[in-house]
Every structure is written in structure tokens, then in C-alpha cells.
Design an enzyme around this catalytic site. Structure first.
Site, PDB file in Angstrom:
ATOM      1  N   GLU A 136       0.866  -1.167   0.000  1.00  0.00           N
ATOM      2  CA  GLU A 136       0.000   0.000   0.000  1.00  0.00           C
ATOM      3  C   GLU A 136       0.910   1.227   0.000  1.00  0.00           C
ATOM      4  O   GLU A 136       1.797   1.331   0.854  1.00  0.00           O
ATOM      5  CB  GLU A 136      -0.890   0.001   1.246  1.00  0.00           C
ATOM      6  CG  GLU A 136      -1.800   1.215   1.258  1.00  0.00           C
ATOM      7  CD  GLU A 136      -2.710   1.298   2.484  1.00  0.00           C
ATOM      8  OE1 GLU A 136      -2.693   0.376   3.320  1.00  0.00           O
ATOM      9  OE2 GLU A 136      -3.415   2.313   2.584  1.00  0.00           O
ATOM     10  N   ARG A 159       4.984 -12.585   9.914  1.00  0.00           N
ATOM     11  CA  ARG A 159       5.669 -11.315   9.683  1.00  0.00           C
ATOM     12  C   ARG A 159       7.058 -11.373  10.278  1.00  0.00           C
ATOM     13  O   ARG A 159       7.295 -12.087  11.249  1.00  0.00           O
ATOM     14  CB  ARG A 159       4.971 -10.172  10.427  1.00  0.00           C
ATOM     15  CG  ARG A 159       3.599  -9.839  10.007  1.00  0.00           C
ATOM     16  CD  ARG A 159       3.059  -8.758  10.938  1.00  0.00           C
ATOM     17  NE  ARG A 159       3.496  -7.431  10.503  1.00  0.00           N
ATOM     18  CZ  ARG A 159       2.893  -6.752   9.531  1.00  0.00           C
ATOM     19  NH1 ARG A 159       1.867  -7.256   8.910  1.00  0.00           N
ATOM     20  NH2 ARG A 159       3.315  -5.560   9.186  1.00  0.00           N
ATOM     21  N   LYS A 216       4.575   0.730   9.211  1.00  0.00           N
ATOM     22  CA  LYS A 216       4.647   2.025   8.529  1.00  0.00           C
ATOM     23  C   LYS A 216       4.031   3.132   9.365  1.00  0.00           C
ATOM     24  O   LYS A 216       4.500   4.259   9.357  1.00  0.00           O
ATOM     25  CB  LYS A 216       3.938   1.927   7.170  1.00  0.00           C
ATOM     26  CG  LYS A 216       4.801   1.280   6.108  1.00  0.00           C
ATOM     27  CD  LYS A 216       4.095   1.244   4.785  1.00  0.00           C
ATOM     28  CE  LYS A 216       3.069   0.135   4.748  1.00  0.00           C
ATOM     29  NZ  LYS A 216       2.424  -0.058   3.463  1.00  0.00           N
TER      30      LYS A 216
HETATM   31  P1  ATP Z   1       2.751  -2.063   7.909  1.00  0.00           P
HETATM   32  O1  ATP Z   1       2.115  -2.714   9.084  1.00  0.00           O
HETATM   33  O2  ATP Z   1       4.176  -1.764   8.069  1.00  0.00           O
HETATM   34  O3  ATP Z   1       1.963  -0.885   7.401  1.00  0.00           O
HETATM   35  P2  ATP Z   1       1.476  -3.543   5.894  1.00  0.00           P
HETATM   36  O4  ATP Z   1       1.311  -5.009   5.937  1.00  0.00           O
HETATM   37  O5  ATP Z   1       0.273  -2.719   6.151  1.00  0.00           O
HETATM   38  O6  ATP Z   1       2.682  -3.175   6.787  1.00  0.00           O
HETATM   39  P3  ATP Z   1       1.615  -3.398   3.081  1.00  0.00           P
HETATM   40  O7  ATP Z   1       2.052  -2.266   2.232  1.00  0.00           O
HETATM   41  O8  ATP Z   1       0.202  -3.786   3.055  1.00  0.00           O
HETATM   42  O9  ATP Z   1       2.073  -3.049   4.545  1.00  0.00           O
HETATM   43  O10 ATP Z   1       2.544  -4.661   2.818  1.00  0.00           O
HETATM   44  C1  ATP Z   1       2.833  -5.185   1.561  1.00  0.00           C
HETATM   45  C2  ATP Z   1       3.168  -6.627   1.723  1.00  0.00           C
HETATM   46  O11 ATP Z   1       4.272  -6.782   2.597  1.00  0.00           O
HETATM   47  C3  ATP Z   1       2.014  -7.378   2.330  1.00  0.00           C
HETATM   48  O12 ATP Z   1       1.855  -8.597   1.631  1.00  0.00           O
HETATM   49  C4  ATP Z   1       2.437  -7.617   3.744  1.00  0.00           C
HETATM   50  O13 ATP Z   1       1.863  -8.793   4.229  1.00  0.00           O
HETATM   51  C5  ATP Z   1       3.955  -7.687   3.623  1.00  0.00           C
HETATM   52  N1  ATP Z   1       4.582  -7.278   4.883  1.00  0.00           N
HETATM   53  C6  ATP Z   1       4.397  -6.129   5.547  1.00  0.00           C
HETATM   54  N2  ATP Z   1       5.093  -6.115   6.694  1.00  0.00           N
HETATM   55  C7  ATP Z   1       5.751  -7.291   6.758  1.00  0.00           C
HETATM   56  C8  ATP Z   1       6.627  -7.898   7.707  1.00  0.00           C
HETATM   57  N3  ATP Z   1       6.977  -7.274   8.836  1.00  0.00           N
HETATM   58  N4  ATP Z   1       7.111  -9.127   7.431  1.00  0.00           N
HETATM   59  C9  ATP Z   1       6.770  -9.760   6.302  1.00  0.00           C
HETATM   60  N5  ATP Z   1       5.952  -9.257   5.377  1.00  0.00           N
HETATM   61  C10 ATP Z   1       5.434  -8.040   5.587  1.00  0.00           C
HETATM   62 MG    MG Z   2      -1.432  -3.284   4.794  1.00  0.00          MG
END
Ligand code: ATP
Ligand code: MG
Length: 568
Positions: A37, A262, A272
Site C-alpha cells: 500500500e 511477519r 509504517k
Molecule cells: P505495515 O504494518 O508496516 O503498514 P502492511 O502489511 O500494512 O505493513 P503493506 O504495504 O500492506 O504493509 O505490505 C505489503 C506486503 O508486505 C504485504 O503482503 C504484507 O503482508 C507484507 N509485509 C508487511 N510487513 C511485513 C513484515 N513485517 N514481514 C513480512 N511481510 C510483511
Molecule cells: Mg497493509
């Protein structure tokens, strides 16, 4: 990417894919996607997901798309899209022309929503967000049906059209899936599919005032791109029935969602939202502050992409969540840099040394090895003269027993140069040591005594007349607690910030060859660690970030690998 690298260890996801390939599912295609995102910069957690998705595609001869999951206009920006592309490329992955946006599917998503309404699978609901929450029930209490649930398809089609036309206020109505308010899985209790939100979208502008929810947009996007294996993090496990429900109801290509744990890293945060707080609150200099766990931050810090890929391979992929010790990441960085970066000398806290028996005005060029791990890296000439700098803490006037470095009357080796002996300590009016007087032994040129006499310490040094003035930034962990998020209230994680995470040294002295270093160049400063040239550098005035110290943390790493072994 090297062969050894692309062959990541096996894991449960690869086993699923191998099984699918054996059974001929999806015409034996493998197609993954990385779906960020664009609401912030990528961090080390995303690196795990990127390496996994792109890695699997390449290992199985498949493809991996880059898809921006941009369904939340209030928080998303072009700046983030650009930074994400830069970071994925920097990590070493290529999505070719397969750059997609969930927003490209807004019309299709809308049309599919009409299909759900016509089939009696979705309805327009007039409850407010608070009421929907209240009606939803809890884990122990079933939900209550919305009074709007029994609306006819005609009425729903009309209302939904008017939602889209901007007739209703933000938040006043939603489109909801009609599933089961008594489901044990709260995600299945008539989840919202569309909300009204008048927000400018970074790609579609003001074309839409209704936006699809993540759970609906994501599975449909996967399906439209014919993604075979949709890999996501564990928090979506409970959403999988909904993912499957939408695709079944619509009767479109059915991607398979597979969840993995994660990555969490000790002494930092990988969210983020929290990283944005650090940036907005001025706790760091920006998203690319070298203390940040963002890819742009660790890049600026000097972490090479090869080391991050190695790290992701080592941590592997599993269902069970765990926190990885940051020393493992540092180990990977050190391990890579050790093999490939040049050694040079720099003095962080200079102490002037006058070699009293070395002729004034004389200058020598001494041979120094560029990288003992890589004979091909060759040697360079390092200037030596009567006045040099050594590290302040390499001298003690009154040394304790175990201190083997320079002290009054003691002889030490200057790396690649000579043995010197301290003969006199000069102090200023405040009693601070301002310089040392030493003598050198001309017979020890190159650093060895022909009579076989030994010294207990070898010091790095820089010739004063030739040195480049440099700024050096030293870093420690951003947080003082191993788990900074272990706080009573979410926002309190800031109280765990490490006030000493950045130390700036302004009067460092470096070997003259560093005058021409470019931003991003990496070096080992002998005895001090690995350093990377910061973009703040100006012509002839380099700024260095310490990437990692030289300290070996093998013991810790092995302990960790051992733990991992046991938990399998
Ligand atoms: P954040 O909590 O940091 O905002 P998010 O999951 O909302 O992370 P996205 O932009 O939706 O961020 O993530 C893109 C991809 O990266 C998704 O498939 C998510 O599952 C994966 N991802 C995000 N954070 C992690 C992590 N700490 N470890 C492994 N994969 C991750
Ligand atoms: Mg997300």
C-alpha cells in the site's frame, strides 16, 4: 543474482507450490505478486515479503507482479509509489512491465459489486460505522442483522448507483456483503465492501467518491492478474474465508491465499504507521534516516542489498511468528562487506603525534593492502610524514594492566608504517593531552622489526598534512528496549527511543584517497567498522555513516540459529 543465492532453503509455501505443480493445477503456472500500500516507505519486513514473492517466482520459472494496493486515498501518495519502486529495484528485483494498481480495477470492482447485488449477495446498508460495529457482535456474541439486509436487489442497485453518483454524504451508507451475522468468524459478518469517501486519489483524482475495502479489492485484484499463490502475512488468516467467498460468489479465477509470519526485528519497529510517527514527529531526519529500518534508511546506512537478501534467506519462512535478533542482520552485512570492501584508515577522535626523529618536510608513500580477503583488490600508497594522527583512546598516560596500546615509554606498530615509541606527553593549560612526541625506528619500515622484536598493538593512523577532514556519524539502535512496542499504550513506544542513537563526530581525519569518494561508496575503516559515504557529503568534505562495527556477534547468531532449529 548468484545461483547460491537464488536457491533459498525450502519452506512450507514451496512445498505447497511443488504439490500444485505436480497435480497440474493452474496449468502449472506460478504467479505471485508483491502488493504494497503506497502509504509509507518500505521497511525490512517488506524485504522478507519481496524476497519471498520474487524469489519463488524466479525459482519456479514464474512471474511476480508489483501491485500497488491503493484503495485508501486519504493516506496514499505518489511519493510513496516512487520510493517503493526505487527500493524494490535496489533490492535486486524486476517486475518488468507488470506494474499494476488496484485503482486500475475500480470500474471492474464496481461491476463485480453490481453482480453481487443482483445475485442477492450484497446490500446497501444505512447504519453508521459505529452502528455497524455495535451490530457486529463479539467473539462470544453473535451479530445482529442490519435492518437494511432484506432490501430488494432493485432497491440496492438504485442506492448503490446513487452512492457512486455522490448523492449521499461520506460515511452515511455502505455496501455490505450478505454472508452470515452468526458466523464464528467476525470477518464473515456482512463485511463492508464499499464506503463513501470524498477524497482525492493520487491516480484516479476525483473520479470516484466510493472506494472498495481491502478484503474485496485484494482478492479480486489477485484474480484479475491470475495470481496463483497470494502470499500474505498471518494477520490475514482469518480473512481467508472471505477472500475465498468473494471469488466463489463471483465465479472468477481463484487465487490461493497462503499466510506466513511477519518479520519482527529486535530494537526497532516495523510498522509504517509507527515509522511515519517517527518521521512526522521529527524523531529522525526522515524516512531515509540511517537509523530507520526502512530500505531507504538501511541503504543510506550502507547495508548492501546482497546482505539483505542473504538475511531473508537465513530467517526463512514459517507460520509461527518470531522476533529476529538484529545482530543476525548485522552479521549478514558484515559477512558480505568483509569480502568486498576496501580497507582504509581514518581517525575518528584525533590525537596529534609528532615523530621527533623523522626529518621535517620528508614524505613517504607506504604500501597498504586494500583487502586481505581479496588479493585481486591490490595495494595502494598511503602517505606518511612527521606529524600524524592516532585515535585518542589508543593512548593512555597511566594504562591499566590489560591495556596494550600506546603509553609513555611503550613501543607500538603503526599499520603499514613503523614502530614508534612514546617519549613525551604534551598538555594544554587545562591539563588535557594536546599531542604526543614519539620516536620511530627506521629499520621497521613496513611494520616489521628485522631483529624479530614484537609489539603488542598495531594502531591505525593518518598523516596530518595529507588527511581529509571528515564528518562521521555513529549509530546505535533506535530504541533502548528489545521490544519497543511492549508498552501499556500504543503511542508510548516513543518513550523507548534511544537518546544516544546518533553521535556526530565533526573533526575526523581520513586517508587522502577518501577525498574522491562518492555517495554510497563503502569502506572498512581499519579497527573501526564499515562506513558508507552519505549524500550530505560535499566536494572534499566527505560525510560517513557507520554501517556496522567490526565486532563479531557470531556467538549470538549461532545461539539464534540453534533456537530456530529446535523450534522446527
Ligand atoms: P505495515 O504494518 O508496516 O503498514 P502492511 O502489511 O500494512 O505493513 P503493506 O504495504 O500492506 O504493509 O505490505 C505489503 C506486503 O508486505 C504485504 O503482503 C504484507 O503482508 C507484507 N509485509 C508487511 N510487513 C511485513 C513484515 N513485517 N514481514 C513480512 N511481510 C510483511
Ligand atoms: Mg497493509
Amino acid at each position: 543474482m548468484s545461483d547460491s543465492e537464488s536457491k533459498a532453503p525450502t519452506n512450507f509455501i514451496k512445498q505447497i507450490i511443488e504439490e500444485d505443480l505436480r497435480s497440474g493445477k493452474n496449468d502449472s503456472r506460478v504467479h505471485t505478486r508483491f502488493p504494497p500500500e503506497p502509504n509509507g516507505y518500505l521497511h525490512i519486513g517488506h524485504a522478507k515479503s519481496i524476497c519471498l514473492n520474487f524469489g519463488i517466482a524466479s525459482e519456479f520459472g514464474g512471474l511476480c507482479n508489483l501491485r500497488f494496493d491503493d484503495t485508501n486515498p486519504g493516506k496514499e501518495e505518489q511519493e510513496y509509489v516512487d520510493s517503493i519502486k526505487t527500493d524494490v529495484r535496489w533490492l535486486g528485483f524486476d517486475w518488468s512491465e507488470r506494474e499494476y494498481y488496484a485503482s486500475d480495477y475500480f470500474q471492474q470492482l464496481y461491476d463485480y459489486a453490481l453482480q453481487l447485488i443482483r445475485g442477492g449477495k450484497a446490500y446497501v446498508c444505512d447504519l453508521s460505522a459505529d452502528e455497524i460495529r455495535e451490530y457486529r457482535g463479539t467473539l462470544t456474541e453473535t451479530g445482529r442483522e442490519s435492518p437494511c439486509r432484506s432490501r430488494s436487489a432493485e432497491e440496492n442497485l438504485d442506492l448503490f448507483q446513487r452512492m457512486r453518483d455522490g448523492e449521499f454524504e461520506d460515511g452515511s451508507r455502505t455496501l455490505r456483503a450478505k454472508i452470515d451475522m452468526a458466523s464464528g468468524n467476525i470477518n464473515m459478518r456482512d463485511p463492508v465492501i464499499y464506503r463513501i469517501q470524498r477524497a482525492y486519489h493520487h491516480r484516479t483524482g476525483d473520479a470516484w467518491c466510493i472506494y472498495p475495502m481491502y478484503d474485496y479489492a485484494h482478492c479480486v485484484s489477485d484474480s484479475l492478474e491470475r495470481i496463483t499463490h497470494s502470499l500474505c502475512t498471518l494477520e490475514f488468516e482469518d480473512h481467508r474465508p472471505l477472500y475465498d467467498w468473494f471469488l466463489e460468489q463471483l465465479g472468477i479465477f481463484h487465487s490461493r491465499q497462503i499466510e506466513f509470519a511477519r518479520l519482527n526485528l529486535s530494537y526497532t519497529v516495523v510498522s509504517k504507521r509507527k515509522l511515519l510517527k517517527l518521521v512526522k514527529g521529527g524523531h529522525v531526519r526522515g524516512w531515509d534516516d540511517p537509523r530507520m529500518p526502512t530500505l531507504s534508511g538501511i541503504r543510506r546506512r550502507g547495508y548492501p542489498p546482497e546482505a539483505i537478501r542473504d538475511f531473508c534467506n537465513r530467517i526463512g519462512v514459517a507460520k509461527a511468528g518470531s522476533t529476529v535478533d538484529i545482530s543476525l542482520l548485522e552479521f549478514c552485512v558484515r559477512d558480505y562487506l568483509n569480502k568486498c570492501v576496501r580497507r582504509v584508515m581514518a581517525v575518528l577522535r584525533p590525537l596529534k603525534v609528532v615523530i621527533t626523529n623523522y626529518p621535517e618536510g620528508r614524505e613517504e608513500k607506504l604500501d597498504a593492502v586494500n583487502n586481505p580477503e581479496d588479493p585481486g583488490a591490490g595495494t595502494r600508497k598511503v602517505p606518511f610524514s612527521r606529524v600524524i594522527y592516532i585515535e585518542r583512546d589508543d593512548f593512555m598516560e597511566d594504562p591499566p594492566k590489560k591495556y596494550f596500546r600506546l603509553a609513555p615509554g611503550r613501543e607500538v606498530r603503526l599499520r603499514y608504517a613503523y614502530f614508534i615509541t612514546c617519549t613525551n606527553v604534551v598538555k594544554d593549560r587545562e591539563g588535557e593531552i594536546s599531542e604526543l612526541h614519539c620516536t620511530y625506528d627506521p629499520a621497521t619500515r613496513g611494520g616489521d622489526a628485522p631483529d624479530g622484536r614484537k609489539v603488542k598493538a598495531t594502531l591505525h593512523w593518518v598523516s596530518a598534512g595529507h588527511a581529509v577532514d571528515a564528518e562521521v556519524r555513529l549509530y546505535e539502535s533506535l530504541f533502548t528496549q528489545e521490544d519497543p512496542e511492549d508498552v501499556a499504550d500504543e503511542g508510548d513506544f516513543l518513550s523507548n527511543l534511544n537518546p544516544g542513537s546518533l553521535q556526530v563526530l565533526l573533526s575526523c581525519k581520513a586517508e587522502p584517497c577518501l577525498r574522491e569518494a562518492d555517495a554510497g561508496d563503502r569502506f572498512q575503516f581499519e579497527r573501526l567498522g564499515y562506513f558508507c559515504v552519505d549524500p550530505d557529503s560535499r566536494d572534499g568534505a566527505p560525510v560517513f555513516n557507520r554501517t556496522v562495527t567490526l565486532k563479531d556477534t557470531w556467538a549470538k547468531v549461532q545461539k539464534w540459529e540453534h533456537q530456530k532449529e529446535r523450534s522446527r
